[in-house]
Design an enzyme around this catalytic site. Sequence first.
Site, PDB file in Angstrom:
ATOM      1  N   ASP A 220       0.870  -1.177   0.000  1.00  0.00           N
ATOM      2  CA  ASP A 220       0.000   0.000   0.000  1.00  0.00           C
ATOM      3  C   ASP A 220       0.907   1.228   0.000  1.00  0.00           C
ATOM      4  O   ASP A 220       1.529   1.549   1.015  1.00  0.00           O
ATOM      5  CB  ASP A 220      -0.895  -0.064   1.248  1.00  0.00           C
ATOM      6  N   GLN A 223       0.837   6.586   1.062  1.00  0.00           N
ATOM      7  CA  GLN A 223       1.589   7.668   1.709  1.00  0.00           C
ATOM      8  C   GLN A 223       3.032   7.736   1.224  1.00  0.00           C
ATOM      9  O   GLN A 223       3.780   8.627   1.630  1.00  0.00           O
ATOM     10  CB  GLN A 223       1.586   7.479   3.237  1.00  0.00           C
ATOM     11  N   LYS A 246      -3.523  12.058  -2.989  1.00  0.00           N
ATOM     12  CA  LYS A 246      -2.522  12.293  -1.942  1.00  0.00           C
ATOM     13  C   LYS A 246      -1.183  12.717  -2.536  1.00  0.00           C
ATOM     14  O   LYS A 246      -0.262  13.057  -1.809  1.00  0.00           O
ATOM     15  CB  LYS A 246      -2.361  11.050  -1.074  1.00  0.00           C
ATOM     16  N   CYS A 384      -8.469   5.899  10.384  1.00  0.00           N
ATOM     17  CA  CYS A 384      -8.706   4.643   9.660  1.00  0.00           C
ATOM     18  C   CYS A 384      -7.654   3.598  10.002  1.00  0.00           C
ATOM     19  O   CYS A 384      -7.221   2.843   9.126  1.00  0.00           O
ATOM     20  CB  CYS A 384      -8.739   4.856   8.147  1.00  0.00           C
TER      21      CYS A 384
HETATM   22  C1  LIG Z   1      -5.401   7.227   2.408  1.00  0.00           C
HETATM   23  C2  LIG Z   1      -4.845   5.880   2.546  1.00  0.00           C
HETATM   24  C3  LIG Z   1      -5.478   4.769   1.991  1.00  0.00           C
HETATM   25  C4  LIG Z   1      -6.797   4.874   1.271  1.00  0.00           C
HETATM   26  O1  LIG Z   1      -6.702   5.709   0.174  1.00  0.00           O
HETATM   27  P1  LIG Z   1      -8.032   6.176  -0.598  1.00  0.00           P
HETATM   28  O2  LIG Z   1      -7.529   7.275  -1.469  1.00  0.00           O
HETATM   29  O3  LIG Z   1      -8.993   6.650   0.448  1.00  0.00           O
HETATM   30  O4  LIG Z   1      -8.522   5.009  -1.359  1.00  0.00           O
HETATM   31  C5  LIG Z   1      -4.885   3.557   2.138  1.00  0.00           C
HETATM   32  N1  LIG Z   1      -3.728   3.416   2.796  1.00  0.00           N
HETATM   33  C6  LIG Z   1      -3.081   4.461   3.344  1.00  0.00           C
HETATM   34  C7  LIG Z   1      -1.787   4.246   4.034  1.00  0.00           C
HETATM   35  C8  LIG Z   1      -3.629   5.723   3.248  1.00  0.00           C
HETATM   36  O5  LIG Z   1      -2.994   6.753   3.794  1.00  0.00           O
END
Ligand SMILES: *Cc1c(COP(=O)(O)O)cnc(C)c1O
Length: 426
Positions: A220, A223, A246, A384
């Site tokens: 993932d 960030q 982001k 989250c």
């Molecule tokens: C924001 C985020 C997500 C989710 O991203 P979305 O743009 O809401 O789909 C997943 N993992 C991390 C580490 C995040 O910061």
Amino acid sequence: MNSPLDILTLQPPEAIARPAQPFDVRRIRADFPILGERVRGQPLAYLDNGATAQKPYAVIDALAHYYATQNANVHRGVHHLSQVATDAYEAARRKVASFINAASDREIIFVRGTTEGINLIAQTFGREGVGEGDEIIVSEMEHHSNIVPWWMLCREKGAKLRVIPMNDRGEFRLDAYKTLFSPRTKLVSFVHISNVLGTVNPAAEMVGIAREHGVPVHIDGAQAVPHQRVDVREIDCDFYTFSGHKMFAPTGIGVLYGRETLLESMPPYHGGGSMIQHVDFDEITYADLPNKFEAGTPNIAGSIGLGAAIDYLNSIDFDGAARYEAQLLEYAHAALRAVPDLKLIGTAKHKVGVLSFVLSDIHPHDAGTILDLAGVAVRAGHHCAQPIMKHYDIPAATRASLAFYNTREDIDALVRGLHKVRKVFG
Ligand SMILES: *Cc1c(COP(=O)(O)O)cnc(C)c1O
């Protein structure tokens, strides 16, 4: 540029791109119109970049330029505009491929964002390859979007999650990670950089460990991409997901990178137009990569905006920006440590500009509200990532998250605001 949305003065994105220059935060800030806004009568100190980043003129203009001069649906039309739109859409895909050093643009699937990218993997690769008694390794510091899709899959299949623990600084315990593998492990999925702790995880090393067990890895990267250069071939992961919004691009667009051989072997996700080769009521054949995973009309403008954000990052000395941000993080750490009764959450040796904290027993929402009155935008809540809150035994935290356009003045405004918070609630 005074009037970025005035289509008469609108420049095509190529004309705006500049050669890379040494990093200069004043000049950079001028590229982001919203940073000049005042909020509640105060200059805006935008420290909520972990939730979404602001957009430079280059991105805003690219969207306006597309809608003003190129709008049409992609892949289908024989007419001129459709070809122009298709070219722009596919050019954006090539920009993404080279941005993360993918081997081919066939490995770049446009999705809505990180969340959809992960669900796609879970519902295709996962649904086909994970069965009863199998195991998926995630970690204690995941965003919910890298927990829930796997948990749902495990519930459906009778599989189970194994969880990489972290220490109190917010670093993975790699010794424990190594013991989680079994012959039933089907996938490892972990976060590159934590949205709560800022920890930069040793992605390549962790992929290497999974390789020894022959287990594919998803990372993932939501960030990571706004803060540092990412090279998916150097990391050697099988899947990598991130969100445009982001990394200074529009909302509603994101990327799933997948190793070509794996994507080839996976069933499609959504069914619909554009993802097929031939449809008959007896037999359907699917399109080649990447179309197989892009059913329906995609977010054409969003992908073009993402391409413009990548051009922008390539034009500003992104490595210099990362160094600047590291210095700003040092400054912010020192400033926050000087605030009485403030406890930082996430003190990994290797981290980027995310500062989560609790302030004695003042609720983060109360702190966030007072900060807002001072023009300081932060986030308060569980971010989250409730398992992280559980680790530190707190219900919530306040988070200031940096981008390369932030300044020491922003941090100073935060600290002044926190002193006010203590006065009101202390
Ligand atoms: C924001 C985020 C997500 C989710 O991203 P979305 O743009 O809401 O789909 C997943 N993992 C991390 C580490 C995040 O910061």
